[in-house]
Design a protein around this motif. Structure first.
Motif, PDB file in Angstrom:
ATOM      1  N   ARG A 134     -55.448 -55.247 -61.649  1.00 24.38           N
ATOM      2  CA  ARG A 134     -54.320 -56.009 -62.198  1.00 24.38           C
ATOM      3  C   ARG A 134     -53.297 -55.066 -62.794  1.00 24.38           C
ATOM      4  O   ARG A 134     -53.591 -53.912 -63.074  1.00 24.38           O
ATOM      5  CB  ARG A 134     -54.796 -57.012 -63.234  1.00 24.38           C
ATOM      6  N   TYR A 135     -52.108 -55.580 -62.971  1.00 29.40           N
ATOM      7  CA  TYR A 135     -51.083 -54.839 -63.691  1.00 29.40           C
ATOM      8  C   TYR A 135     -50.524 -55.728 -64.785  1.00 29.40           C
ATOM      9  O   TYR A 135     -50.527 -56.944 -64.685  1.00 29.40           O
ATOM     10  CB  TYR A 135     -49.970 -54.330 -62.762  1.00 29.40           C
ATOM     11  N   LEU A 136     -50.069 -55.079 -65.846  1.00 32.73           N
ATOM     12  CA  LEU A 136     -49.546 -55.780 -67.011  1.00 32.73           C
ATOM     13  C   LEU A 136     -48.227 -55.126 -67.407  1.00 32.73           C
ATOM     14  O   LEU A 136     -48.041 -53.926 -67.243  1.00 32.73           O
ATOM     15  CB  LEU A 136     -50.529 -55.676 -68.178  1.00 32.73           C
ATOM     16  N   ILE A 137     -47.344 -55.918 -67.958  1.00 30.25           N
ATOM     17  CA  ILE A 137     -46.062 -55.423 -68.430  1.00 30.25           C
ATOM     18  C   ILE A 137     -46.165 -55.200 -69.929  1.00 30.25           C
ATOM     19  O   ILE A 137     -46.612 -56.084 -70.672  1.00 30.25           O
ATOM     20  CB  ILE A 137     -44.937 -56.413 -68.094  1.00 30.25           C
ATOM     21  N   SER A 138     -45.762 -54.042 -70.371  1.00 32.44           N
ATOM     22  CA  SER A 138     -45.860 -53.709 -71.789  1.00 32.44           C
ATOM     23  C   SER A 138     -44.928 -54.583 -72.626  1.00 32.44           C
ATOM     24  O   SER A 138     -43.742 -54.696 -72.319  1.00 32.44           O
ATOM     25  CB  SER A 138     -45.496 -52.241 -72.015  1.00 32.44           C
ATOM     26  N   PRO A 139     -45.448 -55.163 -73.701  1.00 36.86           N
ATOM     27  CA  PRO A 139     -44.582 -55.908 -74.617  1.00 36.86           C
ATOM     28  C   PRO A 139     -43.880 -54.974 -75.613  1.00 36.86           C
ATOM     29  O   PRO A 139     -43.008 -55.405 -76.351  1.00 36.86           O
ATOM     30  CB  PRO A 139     -45.555 -56.838 -75.339  1.00 36.86           C
ATOM     31  N   GLU A 140     -44.269 -53.696 -75.612  1.00 34.33           N
ATOM     32  CA  GLU A 140     -43.757 -52.749 -76.598  1.00 34.33           C
ATOM     33  C   GLU A 140     -42.718 -51.780 -76.047  1.00 34.33           C
ATOM     34  O   GLU A 140     -41.830 -51.352 -76.773  1.00 34.33           O
ATOM     35  CB  GLU A 140     -44.912 -51.939 -77.181  1.00 34.33           C
ATOM     36  N   LYS A 141     -42.871 -51.397 -74.777  1.00 31.37           N
ATOM     37  CA  LYS A 141     -41.979 -50.411 -74.178  1.00 31.37           C
ATOM     38  C   LYS A 141     -41.198 -51.055 -73.037  1.00 31.37           C
ATOM     39  O   LYS A 141     -41.773 -51.727 -72.187  1.00 31.37           O
ATOM     40  CB  LYS A 141     -42.780 -49.244 -73.592  1.00 31.37           C
ATOM     41  N   GLU A 142     -39.928 -50.818 -73.027  1.00 34.18           N
ATOM     42  CA  GLU A 142     -39.056 -51.355 -71.976  1.00 34.18           C
ATOM     43  C   GLU A 142     -39.401 -50.729 -70.621  1.00 34.18           C
ATOM     44  O   GLU A 142     -39.594 -49.511 -70.523  1.00 34.18           O
ATOM     45  CB  GLU A 142     -37.599 -51.029 -72.344  1.00 34.18           C
ATOM     46  N   SER A 151     -55.084 -54.649 -52.790  1.00 32.45           N
ATOM     47  CA  SER A 151     -56.212 -53.892 -53.333  1.00 32.45           C
ATOM     48  C   SER A 151     -57.404 -54.789 -53.637  1.00 32.45           C
ATOM     49  O   SER A 151     -58.553 -54.394 -53.428  1.00 32.45           O
ATOM     50  CB  SER A 151     -55.785 -53.166 -54.616  1.00 32.45           C
ATOM     51  N   ARG A 152     -57.149 -55.978 -54.117  1.00 34.00           N
ATOM     52  CA  ARG A 152     -58.239 -56.902 -54.451  1.00 34.00           C
ATOM     53  C   ARG A 152     -59.077 -57.286 -53.239  1.00 34.00           C
ATOM     54  O   ARG A 152     -60.225 -57.713 -53.392  1.00 34.00           O
ATOM     55  CB  ARG A 152     -57.662 -58.174 -55.084  1.00 34.00           C
ATOM     56  N   LEU A 153     -58.531 -57.133 -52.044  1.00 31.55           N
ATOM     57  CA  LEU A 153     -59.252 -57.467 -50.818  1.00 31.55           C
ATOM     58  C   LEU A 153     -60.134 -56.331 -50.321  1.00 31.55           C
ATOM     59  O   LEU A 153     -60.942 -56.529 -49.413  1.00 31.55           O
ATOM     60  CB  LEU A 153     -58.251 -57.862 -49.714  1.00 31.55           C
ATOM     61  N   GLU A 154     -59.998 -55.159 -50.903  1.00 35.81           N
ATOM     62  CA  GLU A 154     -60.750 -53.991 -50.443  1.00 35.81           C
ATOM     63  C   GLU A 154     -62.220 -54.070 -50.836  1.00 35.81           C
ATOM     64  O   GLU A 154     -62.555 -54.562 -51.918  1.00 35.81           O
ATOM     65  CB  GLU A 154     -60.164 -52.713 -51.051  1.00 35.81           C
ATOM     66  N   PRO A 155     -63.094 -53.538 -49.966  1.00 37.27           N
ATOM     67  CA  PRO A 155     -64.501 -53.445 -50.360  1.00 37.27           C
ATOM     68  C   PRO A 155     -64.622 -52.502 -51.551  1.00 37.27           C
ATOM     69  O   PRO A 155     -63.946 -51.472 -51.611  1.00 37.27           O
ATOM     70  CB  PRO A 155     -65.184 -52.859 -49.119  1.00 37.27           C
ATOM     71  N   GLY A 156     -65.408 -52.879 -52.517  1.00 36.08           N
ATOM     72  CA  GLY A 156     -65.611 -52.031 -53.684  1.00 36.08           C
ATOM     73  C   GLY A 156     -64.682 -52.305 -54.850  1.00 36.08           C
ATOM     74  O   GLY A 156     -64.865 -51.759 -55.929  1.00 36.08           O
ATOM     75  N   CYS A 157     -63.687 -53.165 -54.651  1.00 31.20           N
ATOM     76  CA  CYS A 157     -62.782 -53.519 -55.748  1.00 31.20           C
ATOM     77  C   CYS A 157     -63.411 -54.655 -56.545  1.00 31.20           C
ATOM     78  O   CYS A 157     -63.677 -55.730 -56.014  1.00 31.20           O
ATOM     79  CB  CYS A 157     -61.415 -53.949 -55.221  1.00 31.20           C
ATOM     80  N   LEU A 174     -43.437 -54.385 -55.821  1.00 30.14           N
ATOM     81  CA  LEU A 174     -44.386 -53.476 -55.188  1.00 30.14           C
ATOM     82  C   LEU A 174     -45.745 -53.545 -55.878  1.00 30.14           C
ATOM     83  O   LEU A 174     -46.789 -53.566 -55.212  1.00 30.14           O
ATOM     84  CB  LEU A 174     -43.828 -52.052 -55.211  1.00 30.14           C
ATOM     85  N   ALA A 175     -45.760 -53.609 -57.194  1.00 24.28           N
ATOM     86  CA  ALA A 175     -47.022 -53.702 -57.929  1.00 24.28           C
ATOM     87  C   ALA A 175     -47.776 -54.977 -57.563  1.00 24.28           C
ATOM     88  O   ALA A 175     -48.985 -54.948 -57.334  1.00 24.28           O
ATOM     89  CB  ALA A 175     -46.759 -53.659 -59.437  1.00 24.28           C
ATOM     90  N   LYS A 176     -47.069 -56.083 -57.494  1.00 28.07           N
ATOM     91  CA  LYS A 176     -47.715 -57.361 -57.145  1.00 28.07           C
ATOM     92  C   LYS A 176     -48.340 -57.291 -55.761  1.00 28.07           C
ATOM     93  O   LYS A 176     -49.500 -57.673 -55.566  1.00 28.07           O
ATOM     94  CB  LYS A 176     -46.693 -58.492 -57.203  1.00 28.07           C
ATOM     95  N   SER A 177     -47.597 -56.785 -54.799  1.00 31.31           N
ATOM     96  CA  SER A 177     -48.110 -56.659 -53.433  1.00 31.31           C
ATOM     97  C   SER A 177     -49.308 -55.714 -53.380  1.00 31.31           C
ATOM     98  O   SER A 177     -50.317 -55.999 -52.730  1.00 31.31           O
ATOM     99  CB  SER A 177     -46.993 -56.158 -52.516  1.00 31.31           C
ATOM    100  N   LYS A 236     -34.738 -49.682 -60.910  1.00 31.09           N
ATOM    101  CA  LYS A 236     -35.825 -49.893 -59.936  1.00 31.09           C
ATOM    102  C   LYS A 236     -36.890 -50.859 -60.449  1.00 31.09           C
ATOM    103  O   LYS A 236     -37.902 -51.082 -59.798  1.00 31.09           O
ATOM    104  CB  LYS A 236     -36.487 -48.553 -59.596  1.00 31.09           C
ATOM    105  N   TRP A 237     -36.657 -51.447 -61.626  1.00 28.67           N
ATOM    106  CA  TRP A 237     -37.678 -52.274 -62.260  1.00 28.67           C
ATOM    107  C   TRP A 237     -38.122 -53.448 -61.392  1.00 28.67           C
ATOM    108  O   TRP A 237     -39.318 -53.668 -61.208  1.00 28.67           O
ATOM    109  CB  TRP A 237     -37.194 -52.747 -63.629  1.00 28.67           C
ATOM    110  N   GLN A 238     -37.202 -54.212 -60.847  1.00 28.95           N
ATOM    111  CA  GLN A 238     -37.594 -55.367 -60.040  1.00 28.95           C
ATOM    112  C   GLN A 238     -38.336 -54.930 -58.779  1.00 28.95           C
ATOM    113  O   GLN A 238     -39.331 -55.543 -58.387  1.00 28.95           O
ATOM    114  CB  GLN A 238     -36.389 -56.242 -59.670  1.00 28.95           C
ATOM    115  N   ALA A 239     -37.879 -53.868 -58.152  1.00 25.25           N
ATOM    116  CA  ALA A 239     -38.572 -53.342 -56.974  1.00 25.25           C
ATOM    117  C   ALA A 239     -39.989 -52.897 -57.345  1.00 25.25           C
ATOM    118  O   ALA A 239     -40.941 -53.124 -56.580  1.00 25.25           O
ATOM    119  CB  ALA A 239     -37.792 -52.185 -56.358  1.00 25.25           C
ATOM    120  N   ALA A 240     -40.138 -52.289 -58.520  1.00 22.77           N
ATOM    121  CA  ALA A 240     -41.460 -51.852 -58.975  1.00 22.77           C
ATOM    122  C   ALA A 240     -42.382 -53.042 -59.219  1.00 22.77           C
ATOM    123  O   ALA A 240     -43.564 -53.003 -58.863  1.00 22.77           O
ATOM    124  CB  ALA A 240     -41.324 -51.011 -60.240  1.00 22.77           C
ATOM    125  N   LEU A 241     -41.861 -54.100 -59.813  1.00 20.46           N
ATOM    126  CA  LEU A 241     -42.668 -55.303 -60.036  1.00 20.46           C
ATOM    127  C   LEU A 241     -43.126 -55.912 -58.713  1.00 20.46           C
ATOM    128  O   LEU A 241     -44.286 -56.297 -58.566  1.00 20.46           O
ATOM    129  CB  LEU A 241     -41.875 -56.338 -60.836  1.00 20.46           C
TER     130      LEU A 241
END
Length: 95
Positions: A39-47, A29-35, A21-24, A14-19
């Motif tokens: 951002r999301y980041l991919i771990s360089p340490e954990k797969e 979320s950035r368009l919401e009042p109060g935000c 979904l996270a991007k969308s 499900k990794w690609q689907a998760a990426l």
């Protein structure tokens, strides 16, 4: 200001689907009042592990955020796809 951090590991199938979904989710979320920041980041340490960092002006903005359809969809999907406990932390910053 309230900072939310979260971390989760996603099933490899499900990794690609998760990426996608996270991007969308972050873009909406950035368009919401109060935000202030989202951002999301991919771990360089954990797969297949991602980390979210969010800044919100107050709890009302977070409550609005969590009530949005895309936030509920992300939460349900990630709960279903997670291979580890989903860790969510709230940090209140005072000036």
């Amino acid at each position: 200001m309230i900072i939310i951090t979260s971390e989760l590991t996603i099933d490899e199938s499900k990794w690609q689907a998760a990426l996608d979904l996270a991007k969308s989710h972050v873009e909406q979320s950035r368009l919401e009042p109060g935000c202030i920041s989202h951002r999301y980041l991919i771990s360089p340490e954990k797969e297949n592990c991602m980390f979210f960092y969010e800044e919100w002006v107050d709890r009302a903005a977070i409550d609005f955020h969590f009530s949005q359809r895309y936030s509920r969809h992300l939460s349900k999907s990630f709960q279903a796809w997670a291979t580890s406990e989903v860790k969510i932390n709230f940090h209140t910053v005072t000036e």
